[in-house]
Design a protein around this motif. Structure first.
Motif: not given
Lengths: 417, 294, 534
Positions: B123-127
């Motif tokens: 998720v953070w990678n996407y964010i």
């Protein structure tokens, strides 16, 4: 508490016994890499006209069971090497490399299990890529060829032609930067840990360099290579590329290209189907990779393989080899193989399916021609993995300011010495 | 003493037996194998050959990335454990105060822990993806920024993000451990301190911290171990790129084992890591626990 | 604390009132000053293949100057003409050059002009103004007759208006950043989207307003292209406005509470908790909105939509068809099994550690902690070999034991703490009554230790639920994969199907979160016992 401890032990033993019970039929452990969203469904779900590969195979080949696993590329090396360390290698493996397995004597020669008729069917130039010491150790399962894709609308708007040389490429990049500012990246570069070796080949092969010299010896620090990598790093430093080449994968680039944020990118032949799947509307054209002035163009091809591991403990080796042969025959039969190759838009490795594929999609023919002229990674070298990770490391070091010449010299010394 | 009489001398060991057995089979045995492998020659594809002494260790120490990665590991462990302890402590103080919606807030704080690290990291990678990530999306569409920002411009920034995610997922663990400690503090202590004229900071220093400390000790030891060994965050966000500059020890040895096929040195590295952890966590435990007993 | 007499109260109130009134007056004055400074292109012309001074150049130059003169007639000021020459030599050695002319004008717009513009940001500013005026009115209502009344004894009729005034002051203060965000939306965000070809509804109206606001209606159809070249920034007056509104709020707060420290502390607490919760929920918000986007929208590089344009609920059925329920079931079995085994082994060990004296207690504790010091990643090879040897490879059973073993340290630590915190008197009594230690534990201790056991249970459950690395290697049959491994099929070789990944991630998270919420009360109680006495 003794009871609980005893219970646990009993449970362990019971499970062990269950696992030991074996029938007469032969079970093949198969590991397949996940090429895209449809792979798992095709092999294990309902993606093969309502049925799947395993069910169909087992129905047609009674007595052979498939224990087939589809593994993501992220995990497949971990899984395979863990299994090898525990003497538990799969029977059939689909992966990109083979030299290390062959060097350790883990593989069966292809001749031992592959029916002659099928063996004749493979493209000879492909088979040649899997030969070490005159023995064929693996067969290709599919291939893809890389080409330059350009966003025609962007190039037209800026008023530049598709670049064919590195000088033209720099001009085009500069013109795009001037026109769009930071809104459009002119050139895509992927120097990630996953596939940075591809970037290396795109530049050195189009500058008469390469991983190996004419005699097949590793030659990573040739002047041509240094020049090529310095050129690629120069593109990044001049601000002509996507901002984070070390972490932006090919798929990030493909998305940027689809969205019209990237004007030119080197991508495999399945890019169009990727763009269509995601609903991108781009007016693209393909062209040969730009070359350095005076150098011979070199296209990059990528090929994956299927190989069979030895299992000396199995009592009936002949039956096992025959079963593996049946698996391959079934896999490469046109009625199955055409679906497999076209599912994710790859290129075939056998002649028998070419006609059907070209009929379904005439653009295949041009790609097959490209494939003929492709160079492939020297995967038959037993230190290919070190070379591959080494060049990626060099690229990433250079991105953070390292000197290309020194880095390549060091790498060459490490690999050759 | 809060003990009960036992009939036989061997009885306590019987009680320990299931746990010992479980750990011996499923943890100690694999550890033994790792030790054995660390002094064995392992081929690139993973075939185990014979004993080769300390060559793997020599190779591990000679790894060109070893220095950078040790430094990264130190930064990673110190920043994640340190900051998550600090922020977890503040969070616990806040959640211990009485306010409207406290129950909801407490439930929310456990969220990051209830989600697996792989998912959190994805998720953070996407964010933080500059091209289509959600951080740019939300900031642009709210008008906070004027144009898209490349949130991972340099590898130092990327590493900082990784530490940030590490802190983010560790806070709940610390917060709830401390919160439990706070809840058990008798109000009488605070009342006494108030009578003595102690302000907020004085109470914090002389009442809260000493009483919460014991519960923090073991929590911190486990935290050091978990954070040192944490692997998915870095593997998902940068894979150590560029050139191992964002790797920690565990991700480096994973890359060496499975990408570079240097399985022997990788195994040696894991033994080195184990030794480092033993020393650090051991030293920490010794000092804090001895103080407690004194 | 100093005692407050009516006189000191009156003086303090006067001081606060003076601050508030002065701040409000100045704030109103700031609205008359320019809040934003624009450096705007009012006309642009590019000419390629030109060199300074040649014929083509002269012609374009004349055209630009005529446009500037026309502009001067409208505004009464002569705008500035900027000339940019780009010269480049291409790879063939030819020299090319491009001249770009811009007619630039520096413009300033006051608060009142913003309010009159009808733009969204203007409305926000108006709202802030209304808040401020209303706050002043409320202060007027809350002060007369009670200037010298000590704050704790203020009647509600006086206290409430003052408090509301402070709240309105805060609201006005918070509206200023919103105003600035609104400006960004109007002057750059929507213009950028529109020039990229993604017009939002209402663009026409926006452009018309911008035309009137910035170009006095002279730009007409060119507004969009001209707006693309507008640079803008806040002036000192806007920053002063923020400070003044903060001062006003503080003044009003002092009038309502006397000493603002306590109020500020409360505000700080709420601010911290709200910020923390927002930060924690943010990734989940991302999962929800991305999990239900269409595939194309997940990688939208123009950031067109905050929320999905269409909520694609079929993502959910897609992941269900791709095996997610089966993975969930496996994860559930695995976690329940692991928790059960961990407790079965951990409770007796913790009991012995808490209640019995024996040699080697510390050694055992050290052993437990040491057993945690290898990352599972590192132990992969060993674990996999072990599992082959006992034929638990590729089975959920094997994972149960592994997870139970890897959580022993935590379980024993928590349980031991719980047991220590419970007095052993009852058990001792039970032992004297003839119970053996086993039944003393089962009948007497365990019921009392229930909260601590529940806590341990949930910790182990979550750790097992989240385990990924070992399962990846051990499990090869699709039907045996736990959810953490199962969802990797949505992210193959970095070609990530974000929408499926996040939809599945949500599905995987929800059961644990629900479990957590149900058990939160026990959790705190259990940790209390486990932690402090540990």
């Amino acid at each position: 508490m003794k009871k609980i401890a005893a219970l646990i032990l009993v449970m362990l033993l019971a499970l062990g016994c269950v696992a030991f019970a074996e029938g007469d039929e032969i079970t093949l452990d198969v590991i397949i890499c996940q090429y895209g969203p449809n792979t798992q469904d095709w092999f294990l779900g309902t993606g093969m006209d309502g049925t799947n590969f395993v069910d169909k195979f087992e129905a047609e080949n009674p007595g052979i069971k498939l224990n087939l696993e589809v593994v993501s590329w992220n995990d497949v090396y971990t899984e395979v090497s863990t299994r090898i360390q525990n003497n538990n290698a799969p029977d059939i493996l689909n992966i990109d490399v083979f030299a290390n397995y062959a060097a350790d004597g883990l593989l069966l020669p292809v001749k031992d299990y592959c029916p002659d008729e099928l063996f004749e069917d493979f493209f000879p130039s492909f088979i040649a890529q899997s030969v070490i010491d005159d023995t064929v150790w693996a067969v290709p399962d599919l291939a893809s060829a890389r080409a330059l894709y350009v966003n025609k609308d962007i190039l037209d708007e800026v008023g530049v032609e598709i670049p064919t040389t590195w000088a033209e490429l720099e001009d085009a990049c500069q013109a795009i930067v001037d026109f769009y500012g930071g809104d459009v990246y002119p050139w895509g570069i992927d120097m990630t840990t996953d596939e940075g070796q591809a970037a290396f080949s795109y530049y050195v092969w189009n500058n008469d360099g390469g991983f190996v010299d004419a005699d097949g010896n590793v030659a990573l620090n040739s002047d041509k290579n240094v020049e090529a990598i310095e050129f690629a790093i120069g593109l990044v430093n001049k601000g002509f590329t996507n901002p984070n080449p070390a972490t932006q994968t090919r798929y990030d680039l493909q998305d940027m290209f689809g969205a019209g944020k990237l004007a030119m990118v080197i991508a495999p032949n399945q890019l169009p189907s990727y763009l269509a799947d995601k609903g991108y509307e781009v007016n693209w054209e393909t062209a040969a990779l730009p070359v350095n002035e005076g150098a011979t163009p070199g296209a990059t091809g990528v090929m994956d393989r299927v190989m069979a591991f030895k299992d000396d403990e199995y009592p009936d080796q002949a039956a096992r080899n025959e079963a593996i042969g049946k698996f391959l025959t079934f896999f490469y039969a046109p009625e199955n193989y055409v679906g497999w190759v076209s599912m994710e838009g790859f290129l075939p490795a056998v002649n028998s399916s070419v006609a059907a594929l070209v009929e379904a999609d005439p653009s295949f023919e041009a790609w097959l021609a490209v494939l003929d002229s492709c160079q492939f990674y020297p995967t038959a070298l037993d230190n290919w993995d070190a070379i591959k990770q080494g060049v990626i490391d060099v690229e990433q070091q250079a991105l953070t300011g390292g000197d290309v010449k020194t880095l390549l010299d060091d790498l060459q010394a490490k690999i050759a010495g | 003493m809060n003990t009960i009489p036992i009939r036989h001398k061997w009885e306590p060991y019987l009680w320990l037996l299931p746990s010992l057995l479980l750990m011996s089979i499923f943890v100690v045995f694999p550890i033994g194998i790792v030790f054995k492998l660390s002094v064995s020659e392992i081929s690139k594809s993973g075939v185990v050959r014979g004993f080769i002494g300390l060559k793997n260790f020599r190779d591990a120490f000679r790894d060109p990335a070893f220095g950078t990665v040790m430094l990264n590991t130190a930064v990673w462990v110190v920043s994640v454990v340190g900051l998550s302890t600090l922020l977890g402590f503040i969070t616990a103080m806040a959640l211990n105060a009485k306010f409207f919606g406290r129950k909801v807030a407490r439930s929310i704080v456990v969220f990051p822990w209830a989600t697996s690290l792989v998912i959190q990291a994805s998720v953070w990678n996407y964010i933080i993806k500059g091209e289509y990530g959600n951080l740019n999306n939300i900031l642009l569409n709210l008008g906070v920024i004027k144009s898209a920002v490349n949130w991972r411009a340099t590898y130092q920034i990327e590493f900082a993000w990784e530490c940030g995610v590490g802190i983010f997922v560790t806070i709940p663990f610390v917060a709830f451990t401390v919160l439990a400690g706070l809840q058990s503090i008798d109000d009488a202590y605070y009342e006494a301190a108030t009578v003595d004229g102690a302000g907020f900071w004085k109470k914090l220093r002389h009442v809260t911290i000493p009483l919460v400390k014991p519960s923090l000790t073991v929590c911190t030891v486990l935290n050091i171990i978990y954070v040192f060994n944490s692997f998915p965050i870095i593997y998902t966000i940068t894979k150590g790129a560029p050139a191992n500059k964002t790797d920690t020890m565990v991700t480096l040895l994973y890359m060496r084992a499975f990408y570079d096929n240097q399985k022997g040195p990788a195994t040696a590295m894991s033994v080195i890591g184990f030794a480092i952890l033993c020393v650090c966590a051991g030293a920490y435990m010794m000092t804090t626990m001895r103080k407690e007993e004194a | 604390m100093r005692p407050s007499t009516p006189e000191t109260v009156r003086r303090a109130n006067l001081r606060a009132l003076a601050v508030a009134l002065l701040a409000a007056a100045l704030a109103l004055a700031m609205l008359c000053l320019p809040l934003y400074r624009f450096s705007a292109t009012v006309f642009a012309k590019k000419s390629g293949n030109t060199f300074v001074g040649d014929e083509k150049y002269q012609a374009v130059r004349a055209e630009v100057e005529a446009e500037a003169a026309r502009r001067a007639e409208v505004t009464g000021r002569m705008p500035q003409i900027v000339e940019n020459v780009t010269e480049r030599t291409n790879s063939k050695g030819e020299k090319t050059s491009m001249v770009a002319f811009e007619v630039r004008e520096v413009m300033r717009r006051t608060g009142w002009q913003f309010i009159a513009s009808g733009l969204g940001c203007g409305k926000v500013l108006l709202a802030a103004l209304i808040c401020l005026v209303a706050a002043l009115a409320l202060l007027g209502a809350g002060l007369p007759g009670a200037m010298a009344t000590d704050w704790p004894t203020l009647p509600a009729s006086k206290r409430v208006p003052r408090r509301i005034a402070a709240a309105l002051g805060l609201l006005a203060l918070l509206l200023i950043p919103v105003f600035m965000m609104g400006c960004n939306l109007a002057f750059s965000r929507q213009i950028k989207l529109a020039s990229d070809g993604f017009a939002k509804p209402g663009l026409e109206a926006l452009l018309e307003k911008l035309d009137r606001f910035l170009y006095d209606g002279a730009a007409g159809e060119d507004t969009l292209s001209l707006m693309g070249g507008v640079a803008y920034g806040p002036t000192w007056a806007l920053r002063a406005l923020i400070a003044l509104l903060a001062a006003f709020t503080l003044g009003a707060l002092m009038l309502s509470e006397g000493h603002p420290a306590e109020a500020l502390r409360r505000a700080l607490l709420y601010a911290f908790v709200i910020a923390l919760c927002a930060l924690i929920l943010y990734p989940y918000y991302v999962m929800v909105i991305t999990g239900f986007r269409s595939n194309a929208e997940t990688t939208d590089m123009y950031f067109q939509h905050l929320l999905p344009t269409k909520w694609v609920w079929s993502n959910l059925s897609d992941i269900i068809n791709r095996g997610v329920p089966r993975y969930l079931l496996n994860s559930l079995m695995l976690s329940v099994g692991a928790t059960g085994i961990a407790l079965l082994c951990g409770i007796p060990a913790a009991y012995a550690m808490a209640r019995m004296r024996f040699a080697g207690k510390k050694a055992f504790l050290g052993f437990v902690i040491m057993s945690q010091m290898f990352s599972p990643v590192v132990l992969l090879v060993g674990i996999s070999r072990l599992m082959n040897a006992i034929h638990l490879n590729d089975s959920v059973w094997g994972l149960m034991f592994i997870n139970a073993a890897f959580n022993q340290a935590f379980a024993i630590w928590l349980l031991r703490g719980t047991f220590v915190s419970i007095s052993s008197e009852m058990e001792q009594a039970a032992c004297i009554d003839g119970c053996n230690t086993v039944s003393a534990m089962l009948r007497v201790l365990l019921p009392m230790a229930a909260p601590g056991i529940v806590t341990t249970l949930i910790f182990v459950f979550i750790n097992a639920w989240n385990e990924y690395t070992i399962s990846t290697v051990l499990i090869s049959t699709a039907a045996n994969k736990p959810i953490t491994v199962g969802i990797t099929q949505f992210s193959s070789f970095n070609m990530i199907e974000w929408q499926y990944l996040f939809a599945a991630a949500l599905v995987a998270t929800i059961p644990v979160v629900i479990l957590f919420m149900c058990i939160e009360k026990h959790l705190a109680a259990g940790l209390t016992a486990g932690g402090v006495k540990g």
